[in-house]
Design a protein around this motif. Structure first.
Motif, short mmCIF file in Angstrom:
data_model
loop_
_atom_site.label_atom_id
_atom_site.label_comp_id
_atom_site.label_asym_id
_atom_site.label_seq_id
_atom_site.Cartn_x
_atom_site.Cartn_y
_atom_site.Cartn_z
N PHE A 1 0.82 -1.21 0.00
CA PHE A 1 0.00 0.00 0.00
C PHE A 1 0.86 1.26 0.00
CE2 PHE A 1 -2.65 -3.38 1.57
CZ PHE A 1 -3.88 -3.14 0.97
N THR A 2 2.08 1.13 -0.47
CA THR A 2 2.98 2.28 -0.56
C THR A 2 2.51 3.22 -1.67
OG1 THR A 2 4.85 0.97 0.22
CG2 THR A 2 5.35 3.03 -0.96
N PRO A 3 2.32 4.51 -1.36
CA PRO A 3 1.88 5.46 -2.40
C PRO A 3 2.82 5.45 -3.60
CG PRO A 3 1.68 6.46 -0.23
CD PRO A 3 2.39 5.15 -0.03
N GLY A 4 2.23 5.44 -4.78
CA GLY A 4 3.00 5.45 -6.02
C GLY A 4 3.48 4.09 -6.48
N SER A 5 3.21 3.03 -5.72
CA SER A 5 3.70 1.71 -6.08
C SER A 5 2.79 1.03 -7.09
CB SER A 5 3.82 0.83 -4.83
OG SER A 5 2.53 0.55 -4.29
N ALA A 6 3.35 0.07 -7.81
CA ALA A 6 2.57 -0.72 -8.76
C ALA A 6 1.48 -1.51 -8.05
CB ALA A 6 3.50 -1.66 -9.53
N ALA A 7 1.81 -2.02 -6.87
CA ALA A 7 0.83 -2.82 -6.12
C ALA A 7 -0.38 -1.99 -5.75
CB ALA A 7 1.48 -3.39 -4.86
N LEU A 8 -0.16 -0.79 -5.21
CA LEU A 8 -1.28 0.07 -4.81
C LEU A 8 -2.11 0.48 -6.01
CD1 LEU A 8 -2.75 1.57 -2.55
CD2 LEU A 8 -1.24 3.52 -2.96
N ALA A 9 -1.46 0.81 -7.12
CA ALA A 9 -2.20 1.20 -8.33
C ALA A 9 -3.10 0.06 -8.78
CB ALA A 9 -1.22 1.57 -9.44
N ASN A 10 -2.61 -1.17 -8.75
CA ASN A 10 -3.43 -2.30 -9.18
C ASN A 10 -4.55 -2.61 -8.20
OD1 ASN A 10 -2.37 -3.01 -11.72
ND2 ASN A 10 -0.59 -3.95 -10.76
N LEU A 11 -4.29 -2.45 -6.91
CA LEU A 11 -5.35 -2.64 -5.92
C LEU A 11 -6.45 -1.61 -6.10
CD1 LEU A 11 -3.16 -3.48 -2.80
CD2 LEU A 11 -4.74 -5.04 -3.96
N ALA A 12 -6.08 -0.39 -6.45
CA ALA A 12 -7.09 0.65 -6.72
C ALA A 12 -7.89 0.31 -7.97
CB ALA A 12 -6.40 2.01 -6.87
N ARG A 13 -7.22 -0.19 -9.00
CA ARG A 13 -7.94 -0.57 -10.23
C ARG A 13 -8.92 -1.72 -9.96
NH1 ARG A 13 -2.14 -0.29 -12.71
NH2 ARG A 13 -2.11 1.85 -13.55
N ILE A 14 -8.51 -2.67 -9.13
CA ILE A 14 -9.41 -3.76 -8.77
C ILE A 14 -10.61 -3.22 -8.01
CG2 ILE A 14 -9.63 -5.82 -7.32
CD1 ILE A 14 -6.65 -6.41 -8.04
N THR A 15 -10.38 -2.31 -7.08
CA THR A 15 -11.46 -1.71 -6.30
C THR A 15 -12.45 -0.98 -7.21
OG1 THR A 15 -10.02 -1.43 -4.36
CG2 THR A 15 -12.00 -0.04 -4.48
N LEU A 16 -11.94 -0.32 -8.23
CA LEU A 16 -12.79 0.44 -9.15
C LEU A 16 -13.42 -0.43 -10.23
CD1 LEU A 16 -10.53 3.60 -9.56
CD2 LEU A 16 -12.72 3.47 -8.35
N GLY A 17 -13.12 -1.71 -10.23
CA GLY A 17 -13.68 -2.61 -11.24
C GLY A 17 -13.03 -2.46 -12.60
N GLU A 18 -11.87 -1.80 -12.64
CA GLU A 18 -11.16 -1.59 -13.92
C GLU A 18 -10.24 -2.78 -14.17
OE1 GLU A 18 -9.25 2.15 -13.27
OE2 GLU A 18 -11.10 3.31 -13.51
N THR A 19 -10.83 -3.95 -14.32
CA THR A 19 -10.04 -5.17 -14.39
C THR A 19 -9.14 -5.23 -15.62
OG1 THR A 19 -11.91 -6.32 -15.44
CG2 THR A 19 -11.74 -6.46 -13.05
N SER A 20 -9.56 -4.61 -16.70
CA SER A 20 -8.74 -4.63 -17.91
C SER A 20 -7.51 -3.76 -17.78
CB SER A 20 -9.57 -4.20 -19.12
OG SER A 20 -10.00 -2.86 -18.98
N GLU A 21 -7.51 -2.85 -16.79
CA GLU A 21 -6.38 -1.94 -16.59
C GLU A 21 -5.35 -2.50 -15.62
OE1 GLU A 21 -6.13 0.90 -18.36
OE2 GLU A 21 -7.96 0.21 -19.34
N VAL A 22 -5.67 -3.59 -14.94
CA VAL A 22 -4.74 -4.18 -13.98
C VAL A 22 -3.54 -4.76 -14.74
CG1 VAL A 22 -4.42 -5.98 -12.23
CG2 VAL A 22 -6.57 -4.71 -12.35
N THR A 23 -2.34 -4.36 -14.33
CA THR A 23 -1.15 -4.89 -14.99
C THR A 23 -0.80 -6.26 -14.40
OG1 THR A 23 0.30 -3.70 -13.43
CG2 THR A 23 -0.25 -2.60 -15.49
N ARG A 24 -0.63 -7.21 -15.28
CA ARG A 24 -0.43 -8.59 -14.85
C ARG A 24 1.04 -8.89 -14.68
NH1 ARG A 24 -5.61 -10.89 -16.04
NH2 ARG A 24 -4.91 -12.80 -15.04
N ALA A 25 1.33 -9.82 -13.79
CA ALA A 25 2.73 -10.21 -13.54
C ALA A 25 3.19 -11.18 -14.62
CB ALA A 25 2.84 -10.85 -12.18
#
Length: 337
Positions: free
Chosen positions: A313-337
């Motif tokens: 949950f570090t601000p600016g991190s890839a993990a936080l950005a993807n968790l926010a996208r999941i929360t917003l239902g923007e599943t196509s925007e989630v960057t995959r590993a």
């Protein structure tokens, strides 16, 4: 050895299993011999009983939410006075912080290690809600770091959400988390105790909000074990497992949920070296089964870059950005590993 025979020596063939067994043995030995004095002290902290409040419903969510917040802040204030009188200045300070006028507590229980459920945002009108489920060593005494994660997610959502899209984050400390060094952290016992409470909370939340409200569970470390045990019948759209030692299930299918299951592990997370096993030991199941980021588990694995165990949950991190996208239902925007 004959030329062309490339069979490795026995010591090399057994190195990895032996290393895993050694690590597990060390973990169990430490857990079994860890002192319990700190936990005992926490259990002795006096506090008032939780405020008597009605359960969350569509009506109460929209008409009495502020009264609920006020009642729990008042309870936290009384708990702070009792902790101070008991000589526990650290707990008294933690309680006072939660009693501040800016804090929105759906629940508060200052007894023992303590539990609370805190809201960030306008819960009554939110289009997207994230429920954060914490891992080991989270209590009222360490709540500040859990709150920090919720604040970081809420800030990222506020920046990322489309105009007129309302969001809320719920920090759900609704169970007694295990200590990192303890016997309980190696089994599903605490998670099994917590699961019905998490399932009931999400059910109440779903009933109290719009049918279109998107609900995600973001589960960290041992919190992912709680989410895994709660998954059957859990009325959520998405469940994200980060820094997970396992869920107690061998696959997404075994979770018996209609929610989308996501998983991520940062490159610097020590959980990556924990053996993903499940064995019966003295009548207790030790370990949490298949690695959630492995292909056999079947989760949607997303990018967490080089996050360490506390860095999702570090601000600016890839993990936080993807968790926010999941929360917003923007599943196509989630960057995959």
């Amino acid at each position: 050895m004959r030329a062309g025979n490339h069979t490795p020596p026995k010591s090399q063939r057994t190195r990895t299993p032996k290393w895993r067994r050694t690590l597990l043995a060390a973990l169990l030995t430490t857990a079994l011999t860890a002192p319990l004095s700190a936990a005992t002290t926490r259990l002795q902290i006096p506090a008032p009983a939780p405020a008597a409040l009605p359960p969350i419903t569509a009506t109460s969510l929209r008409t009495t939410l502020q009264k609920t917040y006020a009642a729990n802040r008042a309870n936290a204030t009384r708990a702070a006075h009792m902790a101070a009188a008991h000589g526990d200045t650290h707990r008294a300070a933690a309680d006072r912080t939660l009693a501040a006028p800016t804090r929105h507590l759906l629940t508060f229980d200052g007894r023992g290690a303590g539990q609370t459920t805190e809201v960030l945002g306008d819960l009554a009108h939110a289009d997207h809600i994230a429920v954060l489920v914490p891992g080991s060593d989270t209590s009222l005494d360490t709540y500040a770091r859990f709150h920090k994660a919720a604040v970081a997610l809420y800030a990222d959502l506020a920046h990322r959400a489309p105009r007129d899209t309302r969001t809320a984050v719920i920090a759900w400390l609704g169970y007694e988390t295990p200590a990192t060094v303890s016997t309980t952290v190696t089994s599903t016992t605490r998670a099994d105790e917590a699961a019905p409470h998490l399932r009931a909370f999400v059910r109440q939340l779903r009933a109290a909000t719009s049918a279109r409200t998107h609900i995600s569970l973001l589960c960290h470390s041992y919190g992912s074990v709680v989410c895994g045990r709660a998954a059957p019948g859990l009325d959520a759209d998405d469940i994200a497992l980060v820094g997970s030692p396992g869920t107690g299930a061998d696959s997404v299918k075994a979770l018996h949920t209609n929610a989308r299951i996501w998983a991520a592990r940062g490159g610097d997370d020590w959980v990556g070296v924990v053996p993903h096993i499940s064995v019966d030991l003295f009548g207790t199941t030790v370990g949490f089964g298949t690695d959630p980021v492995s292909r056999p588990f079947g989760a949607r694995v997303f990018d967490a870059a080089d996050a360490d165990h506390s860095g999702y949950f570090t601000p600016g991190s890839a993990a936080l950005a993807n968790l926010a996208r999941i929360t917003l239902g923007e599943t196509s925007e989630v960057t995959r590993a």
